[in-house]
Design a protein around this motif. Structure first.
Motif, PDB file in Angstrom:
ATOM      1  N   GLN A 230       3.689 -45.382   8.030  1.00  0.00           N
ATOM      2  CA  GLN A 230       3.578 -46.428   9.044  1.00  0.00           C
ATOM      3  C   GLN A 230       3.309 -45.867  10.429  1.00  0.00           C
ATOM      4  N   THR A 231       3.437 -44.561  10.581  1.00  0.00           N
ATOM      5  CA  THR A 231       3.163 -43.942  11.871  1.00  0.00           C
ATOM      6  C   THR A 231       1.858 -43.146  11.862  1.00  0.00           C
ATOM      7  N   GLY A 232       1.066 -43.265  10.788  1.00  0.00           N
ATOM      8  CA  GLY A 232      -0.200 -42.561  10.681  1.00  0.00           C
ATOM      9  C   GLY A 232      -0.252 -41.674   9.448  1.00  0.00           C
ATOM     10  N   GLN A 233      -1.324 -40.930   9.324  1.00  0.00           N
ATOM     11  CA  GLN A 233      -1.510 -40.061   8.169  1.00  0.00           C
ATOM     12  C   GLN A 233      -0.738 -38.754   8.328  1.00  0.00           C
ATOM     13  N   ALA A 234       0.035 -38.437   7.308  1.00  0.00           N
ATOM     14  CA  ALA A 234       0.711 -37.141   7.229  1.00  0.00           C
ATOM     15  C   ALA A 234      -0.059 -36.264   6.246  1.00  0.00           C
ATOM     16  N   ARG A 235       0.193 -34.970   6.298  1.00  0.00           N
ATOM     17  CA  ARG A 235      -0.448 -34.040   5.369  1.00  0.00           C
ATOM     18  C   ARG A 235       0.623 -33.203   4.688  1.00  0.00           C
ATOM     19  N   ILE A 236       0.494 -33.077   3.372  1.00  0.00           N
ATOM     20  CA  ILE A 236       1.383 -32.206   2.601  1.00  0.00           C
ATOM     21  C   ILE A 236       0.547 -31.093   1.988  1.00  0.00           C
TER      22      ILE A 236
ATOM     23  N   GLY B 284       7.998 -41.398   9.856  1.00  0.00           N
ATOM     24  CA  GLY B 284       6.940 -40.644   9.187  1.00  0.00           C
ATOM     25  C   GLY B 284       7.454 -39.915   7.958  1.00  0.00           C
ATOM     26  N   TRP B 285       8.651 -39.342   8.067  1.00  0.00           N
ATOM     27  CA  TRP B 285       9.269 -38.621   6.948  1.00  0.00           C
ATOM     28  C   TRP B 285       9.570 -39.571   5.796  1.00  0.00           C
TER      29      TRP B 285
ATOM     30  N   ALA C 143       6.614 -27.769  -0.432  1.00  0.00           N
ATOM     31  CA  ALA C 143       5.723 -28.737   0.203  1.00  0.00           C
ATOM     32  C   ALA C 143       5.849 -28.574   1.712  1.00  0.00           C
ATOM     33  N   LEU C 144       4.789 -28.095   2.345  1.00  0.00           N
ATOM     34  CA  LEU C 144       4.771 -27.951   3.800  1.00  0.00           C
ATOM     35  C   LEU C 144       4.250 -29.257   4.395  1.00  0.00           C
ATOM     36  N   VAL C 145       5.072 -29.900   5.187  1.00  0.00           N
ATOM     37  CA  VAL C 145       4.782 -31.246   5.670  1.00  0.00           C
ATOM     38  C   VAL C 145       4.365 -31.221   7.136  1.00  0.00           C
ATOM     39  N   GLU C 146       3.211 -31.838   7.412  1.00  0.00           N
ATOM     40  CA  GLU C 146       2.763 -32.024   8.791  1.00  0.00           C
ATOM     41  C   GLU C 146       2.920 -33.497   9.157  1.00  0.00           C
ATOM     42  N   GLN C 147       3.716 -33.746  10.167  1.00  0.00           N
ATOM     43  CA  GLN C 147       3.971 -35.108  10.617  1.00  0.00           C
ATOM     44  C   GLN C 147       2.689 -35.737  11.173  1.00  0.00           C
ATOM     45  N   PRO C 148       2.595 -37.079  11.124  1.00  0.00           N
ATOM     46  CA  PRO C 148       1.380 -37.757  11.587  1.00  0.00           C
ATOM     47  C   PRO C 148       0.934 -37.381  13.005  1.00  0.00           C
ATOM     48  N   TRP C 149       1.879 -37.181  13.908  1.00  0.00           N
ATOM     49  CA  TRP C 149       1.480 -36.857  15.277  1.00  0.00           C
ATOM     50  C   TRP C 149       0.751 -35.517  15.332  1.00  0.00           C
TER      51      TRP C 149
ATOM     52  N   VAL D 127       9.513 -28.951   3.592  1.00  0.00           N
ATOM     53  CA  VAL D 127       9.886 -28.482   4.924  1.00  0.00           C
ATOM     54  C   VAL D 127       8.832 -28.894   5.944  1.00  0.00           C
ATOM     55  N   SER D 128       9.292 -29.425   7.058  1.00  0.00           N
ATOM     56  CA  SER D 128       8.384 -29.819   8.125  1.00  0.00           C
ATOM     57  C   SER D 128       8.579 -28.924   9.345  1.00  0.00           C
ATOM     58  N   HIS D 129       7.650 -29.011  10.251  1.00  0.00           N
ATOM     59  CA  HIS D 129       7.592 -28.154  11.426  1.00  0.00           C
ATOM     60  C   HIS D 129       8.441 -28.710  12.573  1.00  0.00           C
ATOM     61  N   GLY D 130       8.471 -27.958  13.659  1.00  0.00           N
ATOM     62  CA  GLY D 130       9.194 -28.398  14.837  1.00  0.00           C
ATOM     63  C   GLY D 130       8.312 -29.167  15.798  1.00  0.00           C
ATOM     64  N   ALA D 131       8.847 -29.425  16.991  1.00  0.00           N
ATOM     65  CA  ALA D 131       8.126 -30.207  17.987  1.00  0.00           C
ATOM     66  C   ALA D 131       7.072 -29.390  18.715  1.00  0.00           C
ATOM     67  N   GLY D 132       7.155 -28.072  18.615  1.00  0.00           N
ATOM     68  CA  GLY D 132       6.235 -27.238  19.372  1.00  0.00           C
ATOM     69  C   GLY D 132       5.302 -26.399  18.520  1.00  0.00           C
ATOM     70  N   GLY D 133       5.261 -26.636  17.224  1.00  0.00           N
ATOM     71  CA  GLY D 133       4.420 -25.821  16.359  1.00  0.00           C
ATOM     72  C   GLY D 133       4.105 -26.540  15.064  1.00  0.00           C
ATOM     73  N   GLY D 134       3.377 -25.855  14.195  1.00  0.00           N
ATOM     74  CA  GLY D 134       2.981 -26.456  12.931  1.00  0.00           C
ATOM     75  C   GLY D 134       3.503 -25.683  11.740  1.00  0.00           C
ATOM     76  N   ILE D 135       2.862 -25.899  10.602  1.00  0.00           N
ATOM     77  CA  ILE D 135       3.319 -25.264   9.366  1.00  0.00           C
ATOM     78  C   ILE D 135       2.907 -23.796   9.281  1.00  0.00           C
ATOM     79  N   GLY D 136       2.249 -23.295  10.312  1.00  0.00           N
ATOM     80  CA  GLY D 136       1.922 -21.874  10.353  1.00  0.00           C
ATOM     81  C   GLY D 136       3.084 -21.005  10.780  1.00  0.00           C
ATOM     82  N   ALA D 137       4.224 -21.604  11.101  1.00  0.00           N
ATOM     83  CA  ALA D 137       5.405 -20.840  11.508  1.00  0.00           C
ATOM     84  C   ALA D 137       5.752 -19.801  10.451  1.00  0.00           C
ATOM     85  N   ARG D 138       6.196 -18.642  10.894  1.00  0.00           N
ATOM     86  CA  ARG D 138       6.413 -17.511   9.984  1.00  0.00           C
ATOM     87  C   ARG D 138       7.425 -17.819   8.888  1.00  0.00           C
ATOM     88  N   ASP D 139       8.468 -18.583   9.219  1.00  0.00           N
ATOM     89  CA  ASP D 139       9.470 -18.884   8.200  1.00  0.00           C
ATOM     90  C   ASP D 139       8.938 -19.859   7.163  1.00  0.00           C
ATOM     91  N   LEU D 140       8.185 -20.875   7.610  1.00  0.00           N
ATOM     92  CA  LEU D 140       7.637 -21.841   6.658  1.00  0.00           C
ATOM     93  C   LEU D 140       6.610 -21.186   5.731  1.00  0.00           C
TER      94      LEU D 140
END
Length: 214
Positions: A13-19, A84-85, A61-67, A33-46
């Motif tokens: 309902q908040t847009g398209q997400a990507r898994i 979104g989650w 499943a690496l989750v990218e929020q719609p925003w 696992v989803s990312h933080g507010a300042g980065g994406g799924i490229g984070a070293r831990d994810l």
């Protein structure tokens, strides 16, 4: 065998997400696992989890929020992140396996806030932002303590959003990454490479997930 990786778009309902899936050959559980507010799924831990855990029977499943998918640079309010989650959760359940809800930083807060509501098997909080930097009075401990499912926190020893010693007593496990900052980067004095730090994280998470298996 290397994990089979593919991506899918999910309408929420908040847009398209990507898994982005890193699937185990014979999985018994999904770690989302989803990312933080300042980065994406490229984070070293994810990325480390996606590379290491499929060999242990964990589909990641690496989750990218719609925003983030929409290319916006500023994360929306917590309620929008939760929405979104919730919207992508059915796609995570599709394999028919238990789902461990997780994320780093803001994503960890989302996982904890919604774990019981969505029926998560457990919750993984990477770099949980216990409070804004320099503002320990603005505690978010209630979100962590209210997760209501088995929970693991993996926290850098020098995280300005909350050092391990600042965390309250509660029904969760905590693993410290010595000298680590909010992104798990460590100084040279730590005497450890980035690869070794990531291995520490993935080993801890993998062992904890193993312990969830009945």
């Amino acid at each position: 065998m290397d994990a089979v990786t593919h991506s899918e778009m999910v309408e929420t309902q908040t847009g398209q997400a990507r898994i982005t899936w890193a699937e185990a050959e014979t999985p018994w559980v999904v770690l989302a696992v989803s990312h933080g507010a300042g980065g994406g799924i490229g984070a070293r831990d994810l990325q480390g989890l996606a590379a290491a855990l499929p060999a242990r029977g964990v589909s990641v499943a690496l989750v990218e929020q719609p925003w983030r998918v929409a290319g916006k640079k500023v994360a929306p309010a917590p309620g929008t992140l939760d929405a979104g989650w919730r919207g992508l959760w059915p796609a995570l359940l599709r394999p028919g396996l238990p789902v461990v809800a997780g994320g780093r930083s803001a994503g960890a807060r989302v996982a904890c806030r919604t774990a019981v509501e969505l029926g998560a098997h457990a919750a993984l909080a990477l770099s949980f932002p216990l409070h804004p930097p320099g503002r320990p009075e603005k505690s978010r401990a209630d979100e962590l303590l209210g997760a209501g499912v088995p929970t693991l926190v993996v926290q850098g020893g020098n995280d300005p959003f909350g050092k391990p010693a600042e965390f309250p007593d509660g029904e969760y496990d905590l693993v410290e990454v010595e000298y680590g900052d909010h992104g798990f980067a460590v100084p040279k004095k730590a005497g450890r490479t980035e690869e070794q730090v990531v291995a520490t994280i993935t080993d801890a998470v993998g062992s904890w997930i193993d312990g969830l298996r009945e």
